[in-house]
Enzyme design. Structure first.
Site, PDB file in Angstrom:
ATOM      1  N   CYS A 103       3.198  -0.502  -1.147  1.00  0.00           N
ATOM      2  CA  CYS A 103       2.937  -2.028  -1.099  1.00  0.00           C
ATOM      3  C   CYS A 103       1.417  -2.297  -1.633  1.00  0.00           C
ATOM      4  O   CYS A 103       0.857  -1.372  -1.576  1.00  0.00           O
ATOM      5  CB  CYS A 103       3.079  -2.252   0.402  1.00  0.00           C
ATOM      6  N   GLY A 104       1.109  -3.361  -1.924  1.00  0.00           N
ATOM      7  CA  GLY A 104      -0.023  -3.768  -2.192  1.00  0.00           C
ATOM      8  C   GLY A 104      -1.096  -3.527  -1.178  1.00  0.00           C
ATOM      9  O   GLY A 104      -2.340  -3.588  -1.445  1.00  0.00           O
TER      10      GLY A 104
END
Length: 178
Positions: A40-41
């Site tokens: 995930c970012g």
């Protein structure tokens, strides 16, 4: 479940599959429960979560990572892969649970109780999510702060980093400081 200690009584296995409860994972300490993901970012928040865990561990605090793959498949790995990634990439030492769902019909009961709590009286330092429905986990890395008795006291949106002054102040309130 509505009793304060009931959150700690929720059965949830450790990442390695060992059966237990949330109370086993927290070890009787105040805790920041976070739904985590490896792809995930927001994954770099692992570093700040580990720092928060290390800074306040002696004051009776822990982070509990709860892997979840419900947001665009960003936690696809096996338990072994998740453990290796967290350890090798971020040096994670805080406890991790089994992978669970945090939304929908298969939502883990712990998360059903966490989102059912009203965080509006936490002095404005809690949930700052943009989703109009507080019963929904909006993304990876949403955070719930529990006191040592297992009472939820604050909720933080995914983009609120673990080193954000609001998070640190809330942790200090439930631990009495570092």
């Amino acid at each position: 479940m509505t009793a304060a200690s009931s959150l700690l009584d929720h059965p949830i296995a450790r990442l390695d599959g060992t059966p237990g409860t949330l109370g086993d994972l927290t070890g009787g300490r105040a805790a920041l429960v976070v739904n985590v993901a490896s792809k995930c970012g927001l994954t770099p928040q692992y570093a700040a979560l580990e720092e928060l865990h290390a800074t306040y561990a002696d004051a009776g605090f822990t982070v509990v990572g709860v892997p979840c793959n419900q947001f665009h498949g960003q936690e696809p790995g096996s338990a072994e892969e998740i453990a290796e990634f967290c350890s090798a990439t971020y040096g994670v030492t805080f406890p991790m649970s089994e992978k669970v769902d945090v939304n929908g019909e298969t939502r883990h009961p712990l998360y059903a109780d966490l989102v059912a709590t009203d965080y509006s009286d936490d002095g404005g330092k809690g949930f700052t999510g943009k989703d109009p429905d507080p019963s929904v986990i909006i993304w990876n890395f949403e955070k719930f702060l529990l006191d040592a008795a297992g009472r939820p006291v604050a909720r933080f949106a995914p983009g609120t980093t673990p080193d954000d002054p609001q998070v640190v102040a809330a942790v200090e309130r439930v631990t009495g400081g570092a």
